[in-house]
Motif scaffolding. Structure first.
Motif, PDB file in Angstrom:
ATOM      1  N   UNK A   1       0.713  -1.167   0.017  1.00 38.87           N
ATOM      2  CA  UNK A   1       0.084  -0.045   0.033  1.00 38.87           C
ATOM      3  C   UNK A   1       0.844   1.380   0.152  1.00 38.87           C
ATOM      4  N   UNK A   2       1.775   1.194   0.714  1.00 44.24           N
ATOM      5  CA  UNK A   2       2.945   2.463   0.721  1.00 44.24           C
ATOM      6  C   UNK A   2       3.670   2.458  -0.522  1.00 44.24           C
ATOM      7  N   UNK A   3       3.944   1.734  -0.942  1.00 48.78           N
ATOM      8  CA  UNK A   3       4.683   1.669  -2.350  1.00 48.78           C
ATOM      9  C   UNK A   3       4.075   1.611  -3.840  1.00 48.78           C
ATOM     10  N   UNK A   4       2.759   0.935  -3.591  1.00 48.55           N
ATOM     11  CA  UNK A   4       1.908   0.630  -4.628  1.00 48.55           C
ATOM     12  C   UNK A   4       2.711  -0.216  -5.669  1.00 48.55           C
ATOM     13  N   UNK A   5       3.508  -1.151  -5.081  1.00 50.30           N
ATOM     14  CA  UNK A   5       4.184  -1.992  -5.929  1.00 50.30           C
ATOM     15  C   UNK A   5       4.295  -3.574  -5.279  1.00 50.30           C
ATOM     16  N   UNK A   6       4.493  -4.512  -6.075  1.00 54.00           N
ATOM     17  CA  UNK A   6       4.695  -5.703  -5.500  1.00 54.00           C
ATOM     18  C   UNK A   6       6.152  -6.174  -5.569  1.00 54.00           C
ATOM     19  N   UNK A   7       7.020  -5.368  -6.017  1.00 54.21           N
ATOM     20  CA  UNK A   7       8.476  -5.387  -6.128  1.00 54.21           C
ATOM     21  C   UNK A   7       9.257  -5.169  -4.907  1.00 54.21           C
ATOM     22  N   UNK A   8      10.318  -5.848  -4.714  1.00 53.92           N
ATOM     23  CA  UNK A   8      11.018  -5.642  -3.574  1.00 53.92           C
ATOM     24  C   UNK A   8      10.554  -5.517  -2.218  1.00 53.92           C
ATOM     25  N   UNK A   9       9.658  -6.463  -2.213  1.00 54.87           N
ATOM     26  CA  UNK A   9       8.810  -6.704  -0.620  1.00 54.87           C
ATOM     27  C   UNK A   9       9.987  -7.393   0.257  1.00 54.87           C
ATOM     28  N   UNK A  10      10.044  -6.594   1.444  1.00 52.63           N
ATOM     29  CA  UNK A  10      10.909  -7.277   2.444  1.00 52.63           C
ATOM     30  C   UNK A  10       9.957  -8.248   3.420  1.00 52.63           C
ATOM     31  N   UNK A  11      10.750  -9.275   3.667  1.00 55.02           N
ATOM     32  CA  UNK A  11       9.776 -10.216   4.681  1.00 55.02           C
ATOM     33  C   UNK A  11      11.068 -11.066   5.497  1.00 55.02           C
ATOM     34  N   UNK A  12      10.536 -11.480   6.606  1.00 57.04           N
ATOM     35  CA  UNK A  12      11.391 -12.132   7.627  1.00 57.04           C
ATOM     36  C   UNK A  12      11.705 -13.497   6.974  1.00 57.04           C
ATOM     37  N   UNK A  13      12.841 -14.168   7.293  1.00 55.54           N
ATOM     38  CA  UNK A  13      13.247 -15.177   6.987  1.00 55.54           C
ATOM     39  C   UNK A  13      12.552 -16.385   7.549  1.00 55.54           C
ATOM     40  N   UNK A  14      12.102 -15.933   8.867  1.00 52.45           N
ATOM     41  CA  UNK A  14      11.039 -17.079   9.492  1.00 52.45           C
ATOM     42  C   UNK A  14       9.844 -17.286   8.738  1.00 52.45           C
ATOM     43  N   UNK A  15       9.573 -16.384   8.023  1.00 57.61           N
ATOM     44  CA  UNK A  15       8.195 -16.541   7.274  1.00 57.61           C
ATOM     45  C   UNK A  15       8.410 -16.395   5.737  1.00 57.61           C
ATOM     46  N   UNK A  16       9.469 -16.725   5.169  1.00 54.02           N
ATOM     47  CA  UNK A  16       9.768 -16.676   3.881  1.00 54.02           C
ATOM     48  C   UNK A  16       8.893 -17.421   2.889  1.00 54.02           C
TER      49      UNK A  16
END
Length: 112
Positions: free
Chosen positions: A77-92
């Motif tokens: 929602x902040x970037x209006x993009x699905x590119x370069x989404x950061x996520x935790x290795x625990x929930x990759x």
């Protein structure tokens, strides 16, 4: 549920229509449990992303799913993009499944 708002710049420049306004869904299965992602869009942006069928049982069985969804939804929602989404290795793995479901829902919303 996260809602995204942008400053009132519509008066000076009309945004390009990217989506057919509405609510679009996509499902995925996680250990025999089907979850449905709901993506709400207007003509120019993604407004919100959430699970439409998340209940306490599913939340207890998969405690990382809801926090992963909230984090991903906020970033999109902040970037209006699905590119370069950061996520935790625990929930990759879970995060990638959620992102794929969001992409599938948005395919139906896109104006060709």
């Amino acid at each position: 549920m996260y809602l995204c708002f942008f400053p009132d710049t519509a008066k000076t420049k009309l945004p390009k229509k990217k989506y057919k306004e509405g609510v679009y869904t996509s499902s995925f299965t996680l250990n025999n449990t089907e979850l449905e992602v709901e993506v709400s869009v207007d003509e120019s942006q993604i407004d919100s992303i959430r699970f439409s069928n998340m209940d306490e049982t599913v939340d207890a069985m998969f405690p990382l799913v809801q926090p992963a969804m909230e984090d991903i939804a906020q970033q999109i929602c902040e970037t209006q993009s699905l590119e370069n989404i950061q996520y935790s290795e625990d929930s990759a793995y879970t995060s990638q499944i959620i992102i794929d479901a969001i992409k599938n829902a948005l395919k139906n919303a896109e104006i060709e």
